[in-house]
Design an enzyme around this catalytic site. Structure first.
Site, PDB file in Angstrom:
ATOM      1  N   LYS A  97       0.854  -1.155  -0.024  1.00 45.16           N
ATOM      2  CA  LYS A  97      -0.029   0.073   0.051  1.00 45.16           C
ATOM      3  C   LYS A  97       0.657   1.260   0.011  1.00 45.16           C
ATOM      4  O   LYS A  97       2.092   1.368   0.345  1.00 45.16           O
ATOM      5  CB  LYS A  97      -0.898   0.129   1.166  1.00 45.16           C
ATOM      6  CG  LYS A  97      -0.372   0.330   2.623  1.00 45.16           C
ATOM      7  CD  LYS A  97       0.092   1.509   2.948  1.00 45.16           C
ATOM      8  CE  LYS A  97       0.816   1.532   4.486  1.00 45.16           C
ATOM      9  NZ  LYS A  97       1.589   2.734   4.831  1.00 45.16           N
TER      10      LYS A  97
ATOM     11  N   SER B  14       2.076  -5.964   7.502  1.00 46.78           N
ATOM     12  CA  SER B  14       0.845  -6.132   7.762  1.00 46.78           C
ATOM     13  C   SER B  14       0.225  -6.939   6.796  1.00 46.78           C
ATOM     14  O   SER B  14      -0.731  -7.685   6.910  1.00 46.78           O
ATOM     15  CB  SER B  14       0.328  -4.606   7.587  1.00 46.78           C
ATOM     16  OG  SER B  14       0.991  -4.015   8.758  1.00 46.78           O
TER      17      SER B  14
ATOM     18  N   GLY C 199       7.492   1.397   4.932  1.00 48.83           N
ATOM     19  CA  GLY C 199       6.298   2.226   4.798  1.00 48.83           C
ATOM     20  C   GLY C 199       5.430   1.605   3.786  1.00 48.83           C
ATOM     21  O   GLY C 199       4.477   2.637   3.498  1.00 48.83           O
ATOM     22  N   MET C 200       5.489   0.338   3.363  1.00 44.72           N
ATOM     23  CA  MET C 200       4.364   0.028   2.303  1.00 44.72           C
ATOM     24  C   MET C 200       3.658  -1.195   2.872  1.00 44.72           C
ATOM     25  O   MET C 200       3.178  -1.946   2.136  1.00 44.72           O
ATOM     26  CB  MET C 200       5.308  -0.551   0.891  1.00 44.72           C
ATOM     27  CG  MET C 200       6.047   0.642   0.431  1.00 44.72           C
ATOM     28  SD  MET C 200       6.521   0.558  -1.012  1.00 44.72           S
ATOM     29  CE  MET C 200       4.968   0.633  -1.974  1.00 44.72           C
ATOM     30  N   ALA C 201       3.691  -1.304   4.352  1.00 41.97           N
ATOM     31  CA  ALA C 201       2.908  -2.331   4.912  1.00 41.97           C
ATOM     32  C   ALA C 201       3.240  -3.953   4.613  1.00 41.97           C
ATOM     33  O   ALA C 201       2.483  -4.693   4.740  1.00 41.97           O
ATOM     34  CB  ALA C 201       1.450  -1.923   4.800  1.00 41.97           C
TER      35      ALA C 201
ATOM     36  N   ASP D 172      -2.702  -1.401   9.867  1.00 41.76           N
ATOM     37  CA  ASP D 172      -2.818  -1.574   8.355  1.00 41.76           C
ATOM     38  C   ASP D 172      -3.487  -2.628   8.116  1.00 41.76           C
ATOM     39  O   ASP D 172      -3.647  -2.993   6.768  1.00 41.76           O
ATOM     40  CB  ASP D 172      -1.447  -1.307   7.645  1.00 41.76           C
ATOM     41  CG  ASP D 172      -0.907   0.089   7.836  1.00 41.76           C
ATOM     42  OD1 ASP D 172      -1.671   0.897   8.147  1.00 41.76           O
ATOM     43  OD2 ASP D 172       0.351   0.187   7.821  1.00 41.76           O
TER      44      ASP D 172
ATOM     45  N   PRO E 104       9.021  -3.977  -0.233  1.00 46.35           N
ATOM     46  CA  PRO E 104      10.283  -3.471   0.643  1.00 46.35           C
ATOM     47  C   PRO E 104      10.039  -3.461   2.159  1.00 46.35           C
ATOM     48  O   PRO E 104       8.825  -3.386   2.584  1.00 46.35           O
ATOM     49  CB  PRO E 104      10.455  -2.092   0.239  1.00 46.35           C
ATOM     50  CG  PRO E 104       9.702  -1.945  -1.315  1.00 46.35           C
ATOM     51  CD  PRO E 104       8.533  -2.970  -1.108  1.00 46.35           C
TER      52      PRO E 104
ATOM     53  N   ALA F   5      10.381  -2.826   6.041  1.00 48.92           N
ATOM     54  CA  ALA F   5      10.407  -1.617   6.899  1.00 48.92           C
ATOM     55  C   ALA F   5      10.385  -0.238   6.135  1.00 48.92           C
ATOM     56  O   ALA F   5      11.085   0.654   6.311  1.00 48.92           O
ATOM     57  CB  ALA F   5      11.605  -1.572   7.929  1.00 48.92           C
TER      58      ALA F   5
HETATM   59  O1  C5P Z   1      -0.696  -0.541  14.548  1.00 51.34           O
HETATM   60  P1  C5P Z   1       0.768  -0.632  14.131  1.00 51.34           P
HETATM   61  O2  C5P Z   1       1.242  -1.907  15.194  1.00 51.34           O
HETATM   62  O3  C5P Z   1       1.117  -1.012  12.925  1.00 51.34           O
HETATM   63  O4  C5P Z   1       1.559   0.460  14.855  1.00 51.34           O
HETATM   64  C1  C5P Z   1       2.867   0.536  15.175  1.00 51.34           C
HETATM   65  C2  C5P Z   1       3.263   1.655  15.759  1.00 51.34           C
HETATM   66  O5  C5P Z   1       2.949   3.100  15.125  1.00 51.34           O
HETATM   67  C3  C5P Z   1       2.390   2.088  17.169  1.00 51.34           C
HETATM   68  O6  C5P Z   1       3.126   1.069  18.046  1.00 51.34           O
HETATM   69  C4  C5P Z   1       2.287   3.367  17.409  1.00 51.34           C
HETATM   70  O7  C5P Z   1       3.641   3.684  17.829  1.00 51.34           O
HETATM   71  C5  C5P Z   1       2.321   3.796  16.060  1.00 51.34           C
HETATM   72  N1  C5P Z   1       0.963   4.234  15.549  1.00 51.34           N
HETATM   73  C6  C5P Z   1       0.411   5.385  15.880  1.00 51.34           C
HETATM   74  N2  C5P Z   1      -0.776   5.671  15.633  1.00 51.34           N
HETATM   75  C7  C5P Z   1      -1.221   5.129  14.549  1.00 51.34           C
HETATM   76  C8  C5P Z   1      -0.679   4.018  13.973  1.00 51.34           C
HETATM   77  C9  C5P Z   1       0.483   3.577  14.506  1.00 51.34           C
HETATM   78  O8  C5P Z   1       0.849   5.897  16.800  1.00 51.34           O
HETATM   79  N3  C5P Z   1      -2.617   5.570  14.182  1.00 51.34           N
END
Ligand code: C5P
Length: 321
Positions: A20, A118, A113-115, A151, A109, A111
């Site tokens: 994404k 997830s 930013g493309m999930a 995500d 890729p 880490a």
């Molecule tokens: O939800 P996820 O595990 O992908 O998020 C990783 C980290 O990104 C969270 O631990 C948090 O620090 C940050 N995050 C956030 N607000 C969001 C999504 C992610 O602060 N809406």
């Protein structure tokens, strides 16, 4: 893809899951629980990870990974795909403990930013739901996905969607047209929590103002499929934080704009940079130029979006190519 010389049972399930990019990532102030309220517009793009799930009779969940950057990933209970299989089994397998061999081939890729992580979790939920014959509807898988990461829910659906809350409260958006993208990966990753922390630091010192409002007109433009209208509305509130942590990203963004991109932005929490092109041939030219000239770029990938969500297939034929 090859998964070795082992005979593949009929029950094998394969899932292909897209990456994404966030067309908008509007970030509010830090909440009590540490997360940030978002208004984000997701678009699924044509870079894919592939997950194969094979039955195991010993009740174990075993994960193997290959492909882009996979040697840096742990295959134990800390891996999001492993946790997805475990969570699904705990919640939906009715006291049984079916096992699974999960083999993931990465192209998204890491880490970046493309999930990718997830997406692997979303694909694992779909694969194990089918392999273990659990019959959970996608909305139930999405609720489980939201427990794993913000995500994951989107990656179960694909297309274009507005995400509110942590990003997990989704409203699908009809999207016409096709956007042509170039993605430039970086030699090292960025941790999402670290980028959000930097965002909080910058907010505390008044360098940025958290604001998770997205105007209806901006949403309409972002989902118009018209590259010019989209380019005018692309927005990533985490970009300044990512660039503070990784200053070379500013050079990469500049290099893309100089090479003819309509717009350039950091993808999600970065460090992958996304460049929107006017059409497919300009995107091809842009990709070549970035690869030749941008010194901070590890690799350059072409993609388009939106693409549909994961595809699930069953049986050995899938793996004969
Ligand atoms: O939800 P996820 O595990 O992908 O998020 C990783 C980290 O990104 C969270 O631990 C948090 O620090 C940050 N995050 C956030 N607000 C969001 C999504 C992610 O602060 N809406």
């Amino acid at each position: 893809m090859s998964i070795g010389t082992t005979a593949i049972p009929d029950a094998a399930v394969s899932v292909t899951v897209p990456a994404k990019v966030n067309l908008a990532l509007c970030v509010g102030a830090r909440r009590e629980d540490g997360y940030h309220d978002l208004a984000t517009v997701f678009q699924a793009v044509s870079l894919f990870d592939e997950i194969v799930a094979l039955p195991r009779s010993d009740g174990q969940i075993v994960l193997q990974m290959s492909g882009e950057g996979s040697e840096e990933l742990a295959c134990d209970h800390t891996n999001l795909a492993y946790r997805a299989a475990l969570l699904l089994r705990e919640r939906a397998a009715g006291g049984r403990a079916p096992g699974v061999d999960l083999r993931i081939v990465k192209q998204i890729p890491m880490a970046g930013g493309m999930a990718g992580g997830s997406g692997d979790a979303a694909a694992t939920l779909l694969a194990c739901n089918r392999l273990w014959d659990l019959g959970l509807p996608i909305d139930d898988l999405s609720r489980l996905g939201a427990e794993l990461g913000s995500d994951v829910s989107f990656l179960l659906y694909g297309g274009n969607a507005l995400g509110l809350g942590r990003g997990e409260r989704l409203t699908p958006q009809t999207a016409t047209g096709r956007l042509e993208w170039v993605f430039a990966t970086a030699p090292r990753g960025l941790s999402t929590p670290l980028v959000y922390r930097q965002f909080d630091d910058m907010a505390a010192r008044g360098a940025i103002r958290p604001n998770n409002e997205l105007a209806a007109e901006a949403l309409a433009d972002l989902c118009s499929g018209d590259p010019e209208r989209v380019a005018g509305r692309l927005r990533n509130d985490l970009q300044a934080a990512a660039v503070e942590l990784y200053p070379q990203l500013a050079m990469t963004l500049d290099a893309g704009l100089r090479a003819g991109a309509l717009a350039a932005l950091v993808s999600g929490s970065g460090p992958t940079c996304a460049f929107l092109a006017a059409d497919a041939s300009s995107a091809d030219d842009l990709a070549d130029e970035l690869f030749d000239k941008a010194s901070e770029v590890q690799d350059v990938r072409r993609a388009y979006g939106p693409v549909a969500g994961p595809s699930v297939t069953t049986g050995p034929d899938r793996f004969s190519r």
